[in-house]
Design a protein around this motif. Sequence first.
Motif, PDB file in Angstrom:
ATOM      1  N   GLY A 105     -29.838  24.780  60.310  1.00 38.10           N
ATOM      2  CA  GLY A 105     -28.415  24.940  60.539  1.00 38.10           C
ATOM      3  C   GLY A 105     -27.884  26.285  60.104  1.00 38.10           C
ATOM      4  N   GLN A 106     -26.864  26.279  59.285  1.00 37.12           N
ATOM      5  CA  GLN A 106     -26.109  27.490  58.973  1.00 37.12           C
ATOM      6  C   GLN A 106     -26.941  28.597  58.354  1.00 37.12           C
ATOM      7  OE1 GLN A 106     -25.179  24.214  58.719  1.00 37.12           O
ATOM      8  NE2 GLN A 106     -23.236  24.158  57.609  1.00 37.12           N
ATOM      9  N   LEU A 419     -19.477  23.627  51.916  1.00 42.10           N
ATOM     10  CA  LEU A 419     -19.753  23.531  53.351  1.00 42.10           C
ATOM     11  C   LEU A 419     -18.844  24.454  54.152  1.00 42.10           C
ATOM     12  CD1 LEU A 419     -20.369  19.692  53.753  1.00 42.10           C
ATOM     13  CD2 LEU A 419     -22.055  21.525  53.619  1.00 42.10           C
ATOM     14  N   PHE A 420     -17.568  24.545  53.781  1.00 43.09           N
ATOM     15  CA  PHE A 420     -16.661  25.459  54.478  1.00 43.09           C
ATOM     16  C   PHE A 420     -17.160  26.903  54.374  1.00 43.09           C
ATOM     17  CE2 PHE A 420     -12.245  23.591  55.453  1.00 43.09           C
ATOM     18  CZ  PHE A 420     -12.819  22.436  55.961  1.00 43.09           C
ATOM     19  N   THR A 421     -17.686  27.273  53.210  1.00 39.91           N
ATOM     20  CA  THR A 421     -18.202  28.636  53.041  1.00 39.91           C
ATOM     21  C   THR A 421     -19.376  28.886  53.970  1.00 39.91           C
ATOM     22  OG1 THR A 421     -17.501  28.644  50.720  1.00 39.91           O
ATOM     23  CG2 THR A 421     -19.122  30.293  51.383  1.00 39.91           C
ATOM     24  N   THR A 422     -20.237  27.891  54.146  1.00 39.12           N
ATOM     25  CA  THR A 422     -21.370  28.079  55.062  1.00 39.12           C
ATOM     26  C   THR A 422     -20.896  28.216  56.506  1.00 39.12           C
ATOM     27  OG1 THR A 422     -21.781  25.703  55.466  1.00 39.12           O
ATOM     28  CG2 THR A 422     -22.823  26.696  53.534  1.00 39.12           C
ATOM     29  N   TYR A 423     -19.823  27.515  56.863  1.00 40.05           N
ATOM     30  CA  TYR A 423     -19.271  27.644  58.210  1.00 40.05           C
ATOM     31  C   TYR A 423     -18.725  29.060  58.417  1.00 40.05           C
ATOM     32  CZ  TYR A 423     -19.129  22.500  57.761  1.00 40.05           C
ATOM     33  OH  TYR A 423     -19.437  21.184  57.538  1.00 40.05           O
ATOM     34  N   ILE A 427     -20.396  31.539  61.266  1.00 43.78           N
ATOM     35  CA  ILE A 427     -19.572  31.957  62.406  1.00 43.78           C
ATOM     36  C   ILE A 427     -19.250  33.447  62.300  1.00 43.78           C
ATOM     37  CG2 ILE A 427     -17.404  31.595  63.651  1.00 43.78           C
ATOM     38  CD1 ILE A 427     -17.402  28.720  62.583  1.00 43.78           C
ATOM     39  N   GLY A 428     -19.026  33.934  61.070  1.00 44.17           N
ATOM     40  CA  GLY A 428     -18.796  35.372  60.875  1.00 44.17           C
ATOM     41  C   GLY A 428     -19.982  36.200  61.314  1.00 44.17           C
ATOM     42  N   SER A 458     -11.323  30.475  64.254  1.00 47.39           N
ATOM     43  CA  SER A 458     -11.929  29.457  63.396  1.00 47.39           C
ATOM     44  C   SER A 458     -12.228  29.999  62.003  1.00 47.39           C
ATOM     45  CB  SER A 458     -13.198  28.900  64.032  1.00 47.39           C
ATOM     46  OG  SER A 458     -14.209  29.877  64.119  1.00 47.39           O
ATOM     47  N   VAL A 459     -12.711  31.240  61.927  1.00 43.23           N
ATOM     48  CA  VAL A 459     -12.970  31.847  60.619  1.00 43.23           C
ATOM     49  C   VAL A 459     -11.668  32.023  59.846  1.00 43.23           C
ATOM     50  CG1 VAL A 459     -13.730  33.956  59.452  1.00 43.23           C
ATOM     51  CG2 VAL A 459     -15.115  32.992  61.284  1.00 43.23           C
ATOM     52  N   ALA A 460     -10.612  32.460  60.546  1.00 44.06           N
ATOM     53  CA  ALA A 460      -9.310  32.629  59.888  1.00 44.06           C
ATOM     54  C   ALA A 460      -8.806  31.288  59.347  1.00 44.06           C
ATOM     55  CB  ALA A 460      -8.306  33.223  60.875  1.00 44.06           C
ATOM     56  N   TYR A 461      -8.959  30.234  60.153  1.00 43.25           N
ATOM     57  CA  TYR A 461      -8.512  28.909  59.710  1.00 43.25           C
ATOM     58  C   TYR A 461      -9.309  28.443  58.494  1.00 43.25           C
ATOM     59  CZ  TYR A 461      -8.579  23.862  59.304  1.00 43.25           C
ATOM     60  OH  TYR A 461      -8.560  22.596  58.785  1.00 43.25           O
TER      61      TYR A 461
END
Length: 519
Positions: A105-106, A419-423, A427-428, A458-461
């Motif tokens: 995954g990420q 998990l948010f940090t991995t997203y 994506i970044g 999505s990254v901004a959110y």
Amino acid sequence: MAGGKEVLAHEVGLDANSQDDRDMERLGKAQQFKVGRRNFKFYSILGFTTTLMASWESILLTSTYGLIDGGRAGMVYVYLASFVGFFASVISMAEISSIAPTSGGQYHWVSEFAAPRWQRFLSYLTGWLSVLGWQAAFASICFLCGTLIQGLLVFNYSGPEGYIYGYERWHGTLLTMAIAAVGTLVNTYGAKFLPPLEGIILGLHIFGFVAVLVPMWVMSPGQAPSSEVWTVFGNEGGWASMGLACLVGQLTPIFSWTGPDAATHMAEEVQNAALVVPWCMVSTALINGGLGFVMLVTLLYNMGEIADVLNPPSSFSFIPAVHHATGSVAATNGVAAIILVMEVCSAIGILATASRQTFAFARDNALPFSRSLAHVNRRTQIPVTSVLVSTIITLLLSLINIGSTAAFNAIASVMIAALFTTYILSIGAFIRARFQPGGIPPSRFSLGALGLPINVFSVAYLCFAIIFTFFPTAANPTPVDMNWSILVFGVVVIFAIVQYLGHGRLVYQAPVTQVRKTE
């Protein structure tokens, strides 16, 4: 978005296995799960991810946060706004998962798409955050199930007459261990039944929703006025402004949507993964998003006065809310039992995901005892050691609750930030890859020209939302009521960096070194 149900039905056919083989060859990985024929198909993996997230159930379980910070109207509009940002993040990761359908995954995505100078370190950091985030998620869901059982005991056996249940922390710890044991048994001895079981659980998820929804509308003594549901905000947390209160109340929808990446960690067990996994992620978001919103509106119309459901003896606001709506102790117990069963099913899926993430990271020699953690049992064809280690971690963490529930909650709640940090990192990195010569590799699920703006949004959110996961429920909290997850998250990040300097930079085999270019 390229593809669709017609394409999905056409492509999930005889050539699915060969397509999966080509994907694994490009990723430089050997097929270790279900060699010859993968056992998860679209419906079963959809059941897996939909029930893992359990969004309508989580809306009820975590409603206290939104009711305190935002009130009725705040919960409605925060839910809708959060879903827009969440869905952008999901479809962004869906496109990436179509390019690289791997259990890693990420951390694999960061390794493949980040700048060469930083990809090895950032990939290692992402891997540790994902592993620890999913381990915390399993501990959190088991504890939630345990405390829900305790909440039901308080609801049924507290009052001036009869036996009064004494709410003890060690009871919660033992119940947490029991739920973890159930999840472990299903993921080991019952592993071969997991795909068909997930299809059945998806049916329970939908029928359970109806079984909860109908009594709350039919048996309700009266609904709140629409003007109150859609226009009246609340700030029970005492924040400086109503806007800030609503932003803090994001915790309710955020908890409800945790884990959209679960499907990709099961990708190496999914037939036609490059197409099925992304469409499963999108479908899960739409199904759970819709069910969650309907359940939220149902709760807000039929719960009675907010003051009557906040700070209940059971610690769950939905219990007095459902009791008010139905007027029946038996109906309330029935609703809570449905939610409990679905959350146990969610725990089963979370353990499977946590073990696959641990297995994948160990396969790249990133964890202590990597060889054992990356071993796939030849008979069961699952990473049994990773499953058992994940369970042991939860058992050990649950002991913390005996001394301090606040300390346990701080550790368990770090899952969202991790998990948010991995997203954000994955994506970044993907955004960066879009600007490189040759662009991004072709995918069977593509956002086309909309990809870049959706990725950026999505990254901004995610960067915006992650800030409020560190806020306490109310302003000026006492040390006990403080949200200590930012401290735990900082410790996790520092731990990962130290691990990289002392271990990872010497032995970690970054996935990008194994990826093969294909025409």
